[in-house]
Design a protein around this motif. Structure first.
Motif, PDB file in Angstrom:
ATOM      1  N   ASN A 166      69.271 -19.580 -70.883  1.00 22.11           N
ATOM      2  CA  ASN A 166      70.296 -20.617 -70.858  1.00 22.11           C
ATOM      3  C   ASN A 166      71.527 -20.073 -71.579  1.00 22.11           C
ATOM      4  OD1 ASN A 166      71.943 -22.908 -71.531  1.00 22.11           O
ATOM      5  ND2 ASN A 166      70.182 -24.229 -71.099  1.00 22.11           N
ATOM      6  N   ALA A 167      72.541 -19.716 -70.810  1.00 22.92           N
ATOM      7  CA  ALA A 167      73.724 -19.080 -71.400  1.00 22.92           C
ATOM      8  C   ALA A 167      74.432 -20.009 -72.373  1.00 22.92           C
ATOM      9  CB  ALA A 167      74.686 -18.643 -70.293  1.00 22.92           C
ATOM     10  N   ASP A 168      74.476 -21.313 -72.071  1.00 27.79           N
ATOM     11  CA  ASP A 168      75.148 -22.254 -72.962  1.00 27.79           C
ATOM     12  C   ASP A 168      74.416 -22.383 -74.290  1.00 27.79           C
ATOM     13  OD1 ASP A 168      77.090 -22.730 -71.074  1.00 27.79           O
ATOM     14  OD2 ASP A 168      76.106 -24.506 -70.252  1.00 27.79           O
ATOM     15  N   LEU A 169      73.080 -22.422 -74.232  1.00 30.26           N
ATOM     16  CA  LEU A 169      72.302 -22.498 -75.471  1.00 30.26           C
ATOM     17  C   LEU A 169      72.508 -21.248 -76.319  1.00 30.26           C
ATOM     18  CD1 LEU A 169      68.768 -24.001 -74.736  1.00 30.26           C
ATOM     19  CD2 LEU A 169      70.398 -24.743 -76.472  1.00 30.26           C
ATOM     20  N   LEU A 170      72.460 -20.099 -75.688  1.00 29.74           N
ATOM     21  CA  LEU A 170      72.655 -18.851 -76.417  1.00 29.74           C
ATOM     22  C   LEU A 170      74.039 -18.820 -77.053  1.00 29.74           C
ATOM     23  CD1 LEU A 170      71.592 -16.115 -77.265  1.00 29.74           C
ATOM     24  CD2 LEU A 170      72.387 -15.195 -75.074  1.00 29.74           C
ATOM     25  N   ALA A 171      75.043 -19.274 -76.321  1.00 35.52           N
ATOM     26  CA  ALA A 171      76.397 -19.323 -76.869  1.00 35.52           C
ATOM     27  C   ALA A 171      76.474 -20.289 -78.054  1.00 35.52           C
ATOM     28  CB  ALA A 171      77.388 -19.730 -75.775  1.00 35.52           C
ATOM     29  N   GLU A 172      75.740 -21.399 -77.965  1.00 40.58           N
ATOM     30  CA  GLU A 172      75.738 -22.374 -79.067  1.00 40.58           C
ATOM     31  C   GLU A 172      75.151 -21.748 -80.335  1.00 40.58           C
ATOM     32  OE1 GLU A 172      73.821 -26.781 -80.145  1.00 40.58           O
ATOM     33  OE2 GLU A 172      73.729 -26.017 -78.094  1.00 40.58           O
ATOM     34  N   VAL A 173      74.041 -21.034 -80.196  1.00 36.60           N
ATOM     35  CA  VAL A 173      73.415 -20.406 -81.357  1.00 36.60           C
ATOM     36  C   VAL A 173      74.301 -19.308 -81.920  1.00 36.60           C
ATOM     37  CG1 VAL A 173      71.427 -19.075 -82.146  1.00 36.60           C
ATOM     38  CG2 VAL A 173      71.102 -20.995 -80.573  1.00 36.60           C
ATOM     39  N   GLN A 174      74.875 -18.508 -81.056  1.00 38.93           N
ATOM     40  CA  GLN A 174      75.742 -17.416 -81.538  1.00 38.93           C
ATOM     41  C   GLN A 174      76.974 -17.963 -82.237  1.00 38.93           C
ATOM     42  OE1 GLN A 174      76.251 -15.274 -77.847  1.00 38.93           O
ATOM     43  NE2 GLN A 174      74.523 -13.900 -78.265  1.00 38.93           N
ATOM     44  N   ALA A 175      77.559 -19.023 -81.701  1.00 41.04           N
ATOM     45  CA  ALA A 175      78.727 -19.636 -82.341  1.00 41.04           C
ATOM     46  C   ALA A 175      78.345 -20.218 -83.703  1.00 41.04           C
ATOM     47  CB  ALA A 175      79.307 -20.727 -81.441  1.00 41.04           C
ATOM     48  N   PHE A 176      77.161 -20.816 -83.801  1.00 40.74           N
ATOM     49  CA  PHE A 176      76.692 -21.359 -85.076  1.00 40.74           C
ATOM     50  C   PHE A 176      76.541 -20.235 -86.104  1.00 40.74           C
ATOM     51  CE2 PHE A 176      73.329 -22.491 -88.052  1.00 40.74           C
ATOM     52  CZ  PHE A 176      73.691 -23.770 -88.448  1.00 40.74           C
ATOM     53  N   ARG A 177      75.979 -19.114 -85.716  1.00 39.11           N
ATOM     54  CA  ARG A 177      75.788 -17.999 -86.654  1.00 39.11           C
ATOM     55  C   ARG A 177      77.116 -17.432 -87.122  1.00 39.11           C
ATOM     56  NH1 ARG A 177      71.313 -13.657 -85.150  1.00 39.11           N
ATOM     57  NH2 ARG A 177      71.659 -13.290 -87.388  1.00 39.11           N
TER      58      ARG A 177
ATOM     59  N   TYR B 297      62.598 -21.823 -88.592  1.00 42.46           N
ATOM     60  CA  TYR B 297      62.772 -20.543 -87.906  1.00 42.46           C
ATOM     61  C   TYR B 297      63.868 -19.720 -88.586  1.00 42.46           C
ATOM     62  CZ  TYR B 297      60.012 -20.577 -83.579  1.00 42.46           C
ATOM     63  OH  TYR B 297      59.006 -20.517 -82.666  1.00 42.46           O
ATOM     64  N   PRO B 298      63.648 -18.412 -88.779  1.00 43.12           N
ATOM     65  CA  PRO B 298      64.774 -17.542 -89.104  1.00 43.12           C
ATOM     66  C   PRO B 298      65.816 -17.620 -87.995  1.00 43.12           C
ATOM     67  CG  PRO B 298      62.689 -16.382 -89.402  1.00 43.12           C
ATOM     68  CD  PRO B 298      62.364 -17.664 -88.697  1.00 43.12           C
ATOM     69  N   VAL B 299      67.071 -17.631 -88.353  1.00 39.69           N
ATOM     70  CA  VAL B 299      68.104 -17.898 -87.361  1.00 39.69           C
ATOM     71  C   VAL B 299      68.150 -16.817 -86.278  1.00 39.69           C
ATOM     72  CG1 VAL B 299      69.966 -16.726 -88.626  1.00 39.69           C
ATOM     73  CG2 VAL B 299      70.499 -18.680 -87.121  1.00 39.69           C
ATOM     74  N   GLU B 300      67.762 -15.582 -86.627  1.00 39.82           N
ATOM     75  CA  GLU B 300      67.763 -14.531 -85.600  1.00 39.82           C
ATOM     76  C   GLU B 300      66.656 -14.779 -84.567  1.00 39.82           C
ATOM     77  OE1 GLU B 300      65.670 -12.902 -89.309  1.00 39.82           O
ATOM     78  OE2 GLU B 300      67.509 -14.014 -88.817  1.00 39.82           O
ATOM     79  N   MET B 301      65.544 -15.385 -84.973  1.00 44.51           N
ATOM     80  CA  MET B 301      64.498 -15.748 -84.023  1.00 44.51           C
ATOM     81  C   MET B 301      64.938 -16.902 -83.133  1.00 44.51           C
ATOM     82  SD  MET B 301      60.879 -15.411 -86.103  1.00 44.51           S
ATOM     83  CE  MET B 301      59.980 -15.993 -84.662  1.00 44.51           C
ATOM     84  N   LEU B 302      65.735 -17.805 -83.695  1.00 41.15           N
ATOM     85  CA  LEU B 302      66.263 -18.907 -82.893  1.00 41.15           C
ATOM     86  C   LEU B 302      67.118 -18.371 -81.752  1.00 41.15           C
ATOM     87  CD1 LEU B 302      66.708 -21.942 -82.435  1.00 41.15           C
ATOM     88  CD2 LEU B 302      68.649 -21.795 -84.011  1.00 41.15           C
ATOM     89  N   GLU B 303      67.864 -17.319 -82.018  1.00 42.45           N
ATOM     90  CA  GLU B 303      68.691 -16.721 -80.967  1.00 42.45           C
ATOM     91  C   GLU B 303      67.807 -16.165 -79.851  1.00 42.45           C
ATOM     92  OE1 GLU B 303      72.219 -13.363 -80.609  1.00 42.45           O
ATOM     93  OE2 GLU B 303      72.024 -14.567 -82.431  1.00 42.45           O
ATOM     94  N   LYS B 304      66.640 -15.630 -80.209  1.00 36.57           N
ATOM     95  CA  LYS B 304      65.713 -15.123 -79.189  1.00 36.57           C
ATOM     96  C   LYS B 304      65.157 -16.260 -78.335  1.00 36.57           C
ATOM     97  CE  LYS B 304      64.309 -11.083 -81.893  1.00 36.57           C
ATOM     98  NZ  LYS B 304      63.179 -10.409 -82.600  1.00 36.57           N
ATOM     99  N   VAL B 305      64.881 -17.413 -78.982  1.00 36.15           N
ATOM    100  CA  VAL B 305      64.401 -18.575 -78.230  1.00 36.15           C
ATOM    101  C   VAL B 305      65.485 -19.042 -77.259  1.00 36.15           C
ATOM    102  CG1 VAL B 305      63.693 -20.987 -78.399  1.00 36.15           C
ATOM    103  CG2 VAL B 305      62.789 -19.308 -80.018  1.00 36.15           C
TER     104      VAL B 305
ATOM    105  N   SER C 190      62.921 -16.665 -74.988  1.00 35.36           N
ATOM    106  CA  SER C 190      61.569 -16.547 -75.531  1.00 35.36           C
ATOM    107  C   SER C 190      60.912 -17.924 -75.586  1.00 35.36           C
ATOM    108  CB  SER C 190      61.597 -15.935 -76.934  1.00 35.36           C
ATOM    109  OG  SER C 190      62.065 -14.603 -76.885  1.00 35.36           O
ATOM    110  N   ALA C 191      59.607 -17.961 -75.376  1.00 35.12           N
ATOM    111  CA  ALA C 191      58.883 -19.231 -75.353  1.00 35.12           C
ATOM    112  C   ALA C 191      58.860 -19.867 -76.740  1.00 35.12           C
ATOM    113  CB  ALA C 191      57.466 -19.019 -74.844  1.00 35.12           C
ATOM    114  N   LEU C 192      59.029 -21.178 -76.775  1.00 38.30           N
ATOM    115  CA  LEU C 192      58.926 -21.962 -78.005  1.00 38.30           C
ATOM    116  C   LEU C 192      57.739 -22.905 -77.842  1.00 38.30           C
ATOM    117  CD1 LEU C 192      59.994 -23.029 -80.733  1.00 38.30           C
ATOM    118  CD2 LEU C 192      61.455 -24.594 -79.425  1.00 38.30           C
ATOM    119  N   LYS C 193      56.711 -22.709 -78.668  1.00 41.74           N
ATOM    120  CA  LYS C 193      55.503 -23.525 -78.556  1.00 41.74           C
ATOM    121  C   LYS C 193      55.127 -24.101 -79.913  1.00 41.74           C
ATOM    122  CE  LYS C 193      53.344 -21.147 -74.616  1.00 41.74           C
ATOM    123  NZ  LYS C 193      52.091 -20.502 -74.133  1.00 41.74           N
TER     124      LYS C 193
END
Length: 445
Positions: free
Chosen positions: A2-13, A38-46, A50-53
């Motif tokens: 999800n490009a928008d989600l990834l952009a949201e996390v990167q902008a937050f960092r 979650y460590p914030v770098e792992m959140l970027e992977k999700v 990456s699967a979140l369970k």
């Protein structure tokens, strides 16, 4: 990905480089947040795919966090992990912790296999069904809560003390002065909520000592409206502790003072933004009210989810003991505020502030849907008959019996959810009763 989600996390960092951890949170059945940090770098992977369970049975936790045997869940299903997804737009900073943090909502709705009894998924399913029928709700929550002194007195709450308080309760109830006296903590609550993306509006000093009400803006996104209510409860508790207080959404903390309610304003529109409740000289409004009143007695475990919730009903100030409605009448469970045709709506006043906002809204919408389909006239409004009303259960177990296997409630909210929810509430109540109170010793020793 999800490009928008990834952009949201990167902008937050980039904006909050000091944040190392983000809490991924969701609401369980009793209305508490669970999740993982979650460590914030792992959140970027999700966010990148990456699967979140998380364990499915987290949703089934009791009020105290314990698991109950419910059908094959919890103790006979192997406690499986289930997919969750990040909720876009909810990654926000957390300012009430001792270190810089972030938080973000997660949910199973919208995944390949959503959890049928997850509160957010229950609401999402109701909203989708309404959209398929051309019905678009607009929603606004109002929440009442109490502030208390941070220290309990022999386990009992104490009213909050400001710079003018002594050992007596001298707070000016309903006066604007109380907002001034507690403005540091209240202002911080409002600003912190806005940091979470929650659009708060009016703040009111209510009747109880240390009691306040906060209003939220109207939204045409029911999930987001319930998200706001849930997130406000979390941030408000955190901000209160930071200022040396406790904040609680307990329904009835003082027997001698008013309880705290969750008021929900709902209007219904079609795709062209016409208010459906105005149809046929507001006949549709009356049908919708009739549907809500019909199902209200069978949704009480949602509106009053625990033993304390029922203490609020029939107490002081605007808390009914029968299902009723009325125009501009705060004694009614369902109030019709004065408004123009565009904004005609119901205000559902019965739920306690301790209720789960996703489930409350889902139950209200199912009642409205039921009424529009049945097209029946409601009982007389309180404006015409002060004794008008329909009985509803006034204790936990009676309420659970009235809800369990009720055909319209099961059809509207999902039979699996109703079964799981009623079992959860029954066992939570039984666990609550496994304690000998001081009153029992005084009466029966």
């Amino acid at each position: 990905m999800n490009a928008d989600l990834l952009a949201e996390v990167q902008a937050f960092r980039q904006r909050y480089p000091e944040v190392r951890y983000v809490d991924l949170i969701a609401l369980d059945i009793p209305g508490h947040f669970y999740g993982k940090r979650y460590p914030v770098e792992m959140l970027e992977k999700v966010a990148a795919g990456s699967a979140l369970k998380l364990p499915q049975n987290c949703v089934l936790l009791g009020v105290q966090g314990g698991l109950f045997k419910i059908g094959d869940y919890c103790f006979h299903d192997g406690d499986p992990d289930v997919l969750r997804r990040l909720v876009p737009g909810t990654l926000k900073p957390v300012s009430w912790e001792t270190q810089p943090m972030g938080q973000m909502l997660i949910t199973s709705d919208g995944t390949a296999a959503p959890i049928e009894f997850e509160p957010r998924e229950v609401l999402a399913s109701v909203l989708k069904r309404l959209r398929d029928k051309g019905i678009y709700p607009v929603v606004a929550f109002e929440l009442e809560f109490y502030l208390f002194d941070k220290k309990l007195n022999d386990g009992l709450p104490q009213f909050p003390r400001d710079q003018l308080s002594d050992d007596s309760d001298d707070q000016p109830n309903m006066h604007i002065e109380r907002l001034s006296r507690f403005s540091p903590v209240l202002d911080d609550m409002v600003e912190t909520a806005r940091e979470q993306g929650v659009d708060t509006t009016v703040v009111t000093a209510e009747i109880g000592p240390g009691q306040f009400e906060i209003n939220f803006s109207h939204l045409d996104d029911g999930l987001k409206a319930a998200d706001w209510a849930a997130l406000f409860c979390r941030s408000t508790r955190g901000v209160a502790l930071k200022h040396g207080y406790r904040a609680s959404f307990m329904a009835k903390p003082y027997l001698q003072h008013p309880g705290s309610g969750m008021h929900v304003h709902v209007s219904l529109y079609d795709e062209a933004r016409n208010n459906l409740l105005t149809a046929n000289d507001q006949q549709a409004l009356r049908h919708a009210v009739a549907g809500c009143l019909d199902l209200l007695p069978h949704c009480m475990p949602i509106f009053a989810p625990n033993q304390n919730s029922y203490r609020r009903l029939g107490g002081t100030v605007n808390a009914a003991t029968r299902a009723s409605w009325g125009y501009e009448d705060r004694d009614a469970c369902i109030r019709i505020p004065e408004s123009d045709a565009k904004n005609l709506r119901i205000e559902y006043r019965l739920p306690g502030a301790d209720a789960n906002p996703y489930l409350v809204l889902a139950a209200i919408l199912v009642g409205l849907e039921h009424g529009l389909e049945q097209r029946r006239e409601p009982i007389a409004p309180l404006n015409e008959d002060r004794n008008s009303g329909i009985d509803f259960p006034l204790d936990v177990l009676d309420a659970v019996r009235a809800m369990h296997q009720h055909p319209q409630v099961c059809a509207g909210l999902g039979a699996e959810f109703v079964d799981v929810y009623c079992a959860n509430k029954r066992q939570d109540h039984q666990a609550f009763l496994q304690d000998i109170s001081t009153r029992e010793y005084r009466w029966f020793l």
